[in-house]
Design a protein around this motif. Structure first.
Motif, PDB file in Angstrom:
ATOM      1  N   VAL A 280      10.523  61.094  70.170  1.00  0.00           N
ATOM      2  CA  VAL A 280      11.815  61.443  70.774  1.00  0.00           C
ATOM      3  C   VAL A 280      12.601  60.183  71.094  1.00  0.00           C
ATOM      4  O   VAL A 280      13.832  60.139  70.919  1.00  0.00           O
ATOM      5  CB  VAL A 280      11.587  62.302  72.036  1.00  0.00           C
ATOM      6  CG1 VAL A 280      12.899  62.500  72.786  1.00  0.00           C
ATOM      7  CG2 VAL A 280      11.006  63.654  71.664  1.00  0.00           C
ATOM      8  N   TYR A 281      11.913  59.134  71.537  1.00  0.00           N
ATOM      9  CA  TYR A 281      12.569  57.852  71.771  1.00  0.00           C
ATOM     10  C   TYR A 281      13.239  57.336  70.498  1.00  0.00           C
ATOM     11  O   TYR A 281      14.358  56.803  70.540  1.00  0.00           O
ATOM     12  CB  TYR A 281      11.553  56.818  72.263  1.00  0.00           C
ATOM     13  CG  TYR A 281      11.627  56.525  73.732  1.00  0.00           C
ATOM     14  CD1 TYR A 281      12.830  56.198  74.346  1.00  0.00           C
ATOM     15  CD2 TYR A 281      10.495  56.565  74.525  1.00  0.00           C
ATOM     16  CE1 TYR A 281      12.907  55.931  75.694  1.00  0.00           C
ATOM     17  CE2 TYR A 281      10.546  56.293  75.883  1.00  0.00           C
ATOM     18  CZ  TYR A 281      11.756  55.972  76.460  1.00  0.00           C
ATOM     19  OH  TYR A 281      11.831  55.713  77.797  1.00  0.00           O
ATOM     20  N   GLU A 282      12.557  57.486  69.365  1.00  0.00           N
ATOM     21  CA  GLU A 282      13.140  57.035  68.096  1.00  0.00           C
ATOM     22  C   GLU A 282      14.436  57.768  67.797  1.00  0.00           C
ATOM     23  O   GLU A 282      15.415  57.169  67.326  1.00  0.00           O
ATOM     24  CB  GLU A 282      12.144  57.246  66.960  1.00  0.00           C
ATOM     25  CG  GLU A 282      10.953  56.302  66.982  1.00  0.00           C
ATOM     26  CD  GLU A 282      10.076  56.497  65.754  1.00  0.00           C
ATOM     27  OE1 GLU A 282      10.623  56.747  64.666  1.00  0.00           O
ATOM     28  OE2 GLU A 282       8.847  56.420  65.897  1.00  0.00           O
ATOM     29  N   LEU A 283      14.465  59.071  68.054  1.00  0.00           N
ATOM     30  CA  LEU A 283      15.685  59.837  67.824  1.00  0.00           C
ATOM     31  C   LEU A 283      16.803  59.366  68.747  1.00  0.00           C
ATOM     32  O   LEU A 283      17.956  59.217  68.315  1.00  0.00           O
ATOM     33  CB  LEU A 283      15.414  61.328  68.048  1.00  0.00           C
ATOM     34  CG  LEU A 283      14.513  62.019  67.022  1.00  0.00           C
ATOM     35  CD1 LEU A 283      14.135  63.408  67.502  1.00  0.00           C
ATOM     36  CD2 LEU A 283      15.201  62.102  65.663  1.00  0.00           C
ATOM     37  N   LEU A 284      16.489  59.124  70.008  1.00  0.00           N
ATOM     38  CA  LEU A 284      17.510  58.673  70.955  1.00  0.00           C
ATOM     39  C   LEU A 284      18.031  57.296  70.586  1.00  0.00           C
ATOM     40  O   LEU A 284      19.232  57.028  70.683  1.00  0.00           O
ATOM     41  CB  LEU A 284      16.936  58.657  72.370  1.00  0.00           C
ATOM     42  CG  LEU A 284      16.578  60.023  72.981  1.00  0.00           C
ATOM     43  CD1 LEU A 284      15.842  59.853  74.295  1.00  0.00           C
ATOM     44  CD2 LEU A 284      17.831  60.855  73.190  1.00  0.00           C
ATOM     45  N   VAL A 285      17.148  56.411  70.142  1.00  0.00           N
ATOM     46  CA  VAL A 285      17.569  55.064  69.752  1.00  0.00           C
ATOM     47  C   VAL A 285      18.498  55.113  68.548  1.00  0.00           C
ATOM     48  O   VAL A 285      19.411  54.291  68.412  1.00  0.00           O
ATOM     49  CB  VAL A 285      16.325  54.190  69.459  1.00  0.00           C
ATOM     50  CG1 VAL A 285      16.709  52.895  68.752  1.00  0.00           C
ATOM     51  CG2 VAL A 285      15.595  53.872  70.758  1.00  0.00           C
ATOM     52  N   ASN A 286      18.307  56.108  67.685  1.00  0.00           N
ATOM     53  CA  ASN A 286      19.159  56.251  66.505  1.00  0.00           C
ATOM     54  C   ASN A 286      20.390  57.115  66.779  1.00  0.00           C
ATOM     55  O   ASN A 286      20.974  57.685  65.854  1.00  0.00           O
ATOM     56  CB  ASN A 286      18.350  56.846  65.357  1.00  0.00           C
ATOM     57  CG  ASN A 286      17.416  55.838  64.725  1.00  0.00           C
ATOM     58  OD1 ASN A 286      17.827  55.023  63.908  1.00  0.00           O
ATOM     59  ND2 ASN A 286      16.147  55.861  65.124  1.00  0.00           N
ATOM     60  N   CYS A 287      20.771  57.206  68.066  1.00  0.00           N
ATOM     61  CA  CYS A 287      22.040  57.817  68.483  1.00  0.00           C
ATOM     62  C   CYS A 287      22.130  59.317  68.218  1.00  0.00           C
ATOM     63  O   CYS A 287      23.228  59.845  68.013  1.00  0.00           O
ATOM     64  CB  CYS A 287      23.232  57.094  67.839  1.00  0.00           C
ATOM     65  SG  CYS A 287      23.324  55.346  68.241  1.00  0.00           S
ATOM     66  N   ILE A 288      21.001  60.015  68.208  1.00  0.00           N
ATOM     67  CA  ILE A 288      21.029  61.472  68.162  1.00  0.00           C
ATOM     68  C   ILE A 288      21.212  61.960  69.594  1.00  0.00           C
ATOM     69  O   ILE A 288      20.406  61.633  70.464  1.00  0.00           O
ATOM     70  CB  ILE A 288      19.736  62.047  67.563  1.00  0.00           C
ATOM     71  CG1 ILE A 288      19.464  61.428  66.187  1.00  0.00           C
ATOM     72  CG2 ILE A 288      19.830  63.560  67.456  1.00  0.00           C
ATOM     73  CD1 ILE A 288      20.530  61.681  65.156  1.00  0.00           C
ATOM     74  N   PRO A 289      22.259  62.720  69.905  1.00  0.00           N
ATOM     75  CA  PRO A 289      22.501  63.146  71.290  1.00  0.00           C
ATOM     76  C   PRO A 289      21.326  63.933  71.844  1.00  0.00           C
ATOM     77  O   PRO A 289      20.733  64.770  71.140  1.00  0.00           O
ATOM     78  CB  PRO A 289      23.758  64.019  71.181  1.00  0.00           C
ATOM     79  CG  PRO A 289      24.427  63.580  69.921  1.00  0.00           C
ATOM     80  CD  PRO A 289      23.321  63.189  68.991  1.00  0.00           C
ATOM     81  N   PRO A 290      20.963  63.689  73.096  1.00  0.00           N
ATOM     82  CA  PRO A 290      19.805  64.402  73.669  1.00  0.00           C
ATOM     83  C   PRO A 290      19.982  65.910  73.717  1.00  0.00           C
ATOM     84  O   PRO A 290      19.002  66.650  73.585  1.00  0.00           O
ATOM     85  CB  PRO A 290      19.682  63.794  75.077  1.00  0.00           C
ATOM     86  CG  PRO A 290      21.007  63.153  75.356  1.00  0.00           C
ATOM     87  CD  PRO A 290      21.537  62.720  74.036  1.00  0.00           C
ATOM     88  N   GLU A 291      21.223  66.397  73.909  1.00  0.00           N
ATOM     89  CA  GLU A 291      21.439  67.838  73.917  1.00  0.00           C
ATOM     90  C   GLU A 291      21.114  68.452  72.555  1.00  0.00           C
ATOM     91  O   GLU A 291      20.549  69.546  72.475  1.00  0.00           O
ATOM     92  CB  GLU A 291      22.890  68.161  74.291  1.00  0.00           C
ATOM     93  CG  GLU A 291      23.289  67.736  75.692  1.00  0.00           C
ATOM     94  CD  GLU A 291      23.731  66.288  75.756  1.00  0.00           C
ATOM     95  OE1 GLU A 291      23.727  65.617  74.691  1.00  0.00           O
ATOM     96  OE2 GLU A 291      24.058  65.820  76.852  1.00  0.00           O
ATOM     97  N   ILE A 292      21.466  67.736  71.491  1.00  0.00           N
ATOM     98  CA  ILE A 292      21.158  68.218  70.139  1.00  0.00           C
ATOM     99  C   ILE A 292      19.652  68.238  69.916  1.00  0.00           C
ATOM    100  O   ILE A 292      19.102  69.176  69.319  1.00  0.00           O
ATOM    101  CB  ILE A 292      21.860  67.329  69.087  1.00  0.00           C
ATOM    102  CG1 ILE A 292      23.379  67.361  69.279  1.00  0.00           C
ATOM    103  CG2 ILE A 292      21.489  67.769  67.684  1.00  0.00           C
ATOM    104  CD1 ILE A 292      24.008  68.695  69.050  1.00  0.00           C
ATOM    105  N   ILE A 293      18.953  67.189  70.379  1.00  0.00           N
ATOM    106  CA  ILE A 293      17.496  67.143  70.232  1.00  0.00           C
ATOM    107  C   ILE A 293      16.854  68.317  70.960  1.00  0.00           C
ATOM    108  O   ILE A 293      15.988  69.007  70.417  1.00  0.00           O
ATOM    109  CB  ILE A 293      16.959  65.804  70.769  1.00  0.00           C
ATOM    110  CG1 ILE A 293      17.529  64.621  69.968  1.00  0.00           C
ATOM    111  CG2 ILE A 293      15.435  65.780  70.723  1.00  0.00           C
ATOM    112  CD1 ILE A 293      17.149  63.259  70.514  1.00  0.00           C
TER     113      ILE A 293
END
Length: 354
Positions: A280-293
């Motif tokens: 999940v950290y990798e997704l956040l670092v790559n600018c995927i919005p947390p609400e979308i995740i």
């Protein structure tokens, strides 16, 4: 240049999908009536495109001469000096920024930016339009304190600047702010409209786009026109000339979330929770919005669940998404949702085996 930018309408009269909205906006500008505005709707519906066309209608082509500034600000507070740094996109007539980028300090940033804009009036425009425009993106992610501060600032500096707000979820914008704006709902395009737009882009590029492939791209886009155009470009890079049975590639981050969901269902343990946290950290670092995740992960987890457990997961996802909006660390709330799901899912499996 991406097709989503290359074929973006530049003027209000160029709109096909939202022609009714663009006509009403053009009438307002022709009558020298330009109030504060709030554009809301799902991602990829055309909110930013309408706002940019509105700017061009008010000020002319000069708004396209943009500069990106990463400017440090020193804001004097009663007890301390606050130093923040954020990026703005500006022309001689407008400033565009995302206040939620600075976290809980967003209320000070909004006040400072509007006060700075009020000191400088644009030149080379008619006397009826002697104001600058401030475009605030993702207003629904601003704190409640920042939104109340924005309400007071909108009233105080209404003669010097106009504020255009853009968001996806209008229910998260407080009523006092909504009541002071012209609210414009930008609905998502339908699948036939997306297919027609894809065929228009293909014709402009000189391609032959099969009807079945266009229908599959529109279906996979989830009524997001930007996503559909990006998928069309990905299909061209993958295989050209197009084939009727050509597969539509999903985004990398979606495949990654599917992999995370499969790992969560396969094992429920502290070790697996730690592994999921890193991904999940990798997704956040790559600018995927947390609400979308959070939303996409919940949907993936609910696909292969019993109806009773599916309802519980939906309730927990809504609870932690609300906590996500109120908190400052997205990873905490996403990890808490995953831990809650693991506990419930493991108890469900044990009860089923018993």
């Amino acid at each position: 240049m991406l097709y989503a930018d290359k074929y973006r309408p530049k003027a209000l009269e160029d709109f096909d999908l939202h022609s009714d909205i663009s006509c009403n906006l053009a009438k307002l500008i022709s009558q020298n009536d330009c109030p504060h505005a709030l554009f809301y709707g799902p991602p990829g519906a055309g909110k930013k495109t309408l706002i940019l066309a509105l700017l061009r209608e008010v000020y002319g082509p000069g708004v396209e001469k943009l500069k990106v500034e990463c400017k440090p600000w020193k804001i004097e507070l009663p007890t301390r000096t606050l130093e923040v740094e954020f990026t703005t996109l500006a022309s001689a007539y407008h400033v565009e920024l995302n206040p939620s980028d600075v976290g809980n300090n967003d209320r000070y940033v909004v006040q400072e930016i509007i006060q700075e804009m009020a000191k400088n009036r644009p030149v080379g425009v008619s006397s009826e339009r002697m104001f600058k425009m401030l475009i605030l993106n993702e207003v629904d992610r601003m704190s409640k304190e920042a939104q109340h501060s924005l309400r007071r600032t909108m009233e105080k500096y209404s003669a010097a600047c106009r504020i255009v707000l853009c968001c996806s979820n209008v229910s998260k914008v407080i009523e006092p702010v909504r009541s002071r704006c012209l609210c414009v709902r930008v609905h998502a395009p339908t699948h036939p409209q997306i297919e027609a737009r894809l065929r228009a882009v293909a014709a402009a590029e000189g391609w032959a786009l099969p009807a079945q492939l266009a229908a599959r791209i529109a279906q996979a886009s989830d009524r997001n026109l930007r996503r559909a155009l990006l998928a069309l470009e990905a299909c061209k890079a993958q295989q050209f000339p197009f084939q009727e049975g050509q597969a539509v590639a999903a985004a990398d981050w979606e495949l990654y979330i599917q992999e995370i969901a499969a790992e969560i269902r396969a094992e429920q343990s502290p070790r697996r929770l730690h592994t999921v946290r890193g991904k999940v950290y990798e997704l956040l670092v790559n600018c995927i919005p947390p609400e979308i995740i959070m939303r996409r992960l919940a949907l993936e987890l609910m696909q292969k669940l019993d109806d009773e457990l599916r309802q519980s997961v939906a309730e927990q996802a809504a609870f932690f998404e609300h906590r996500l909006q109120e908190g400052s660390k997205a990873i905490f709330h996403i990890e808490a949702f995953v831990a809650r799901f693991m506990a419930d899912y493991k108890n469900f499996l044990l009860a089923a085996m018993a």
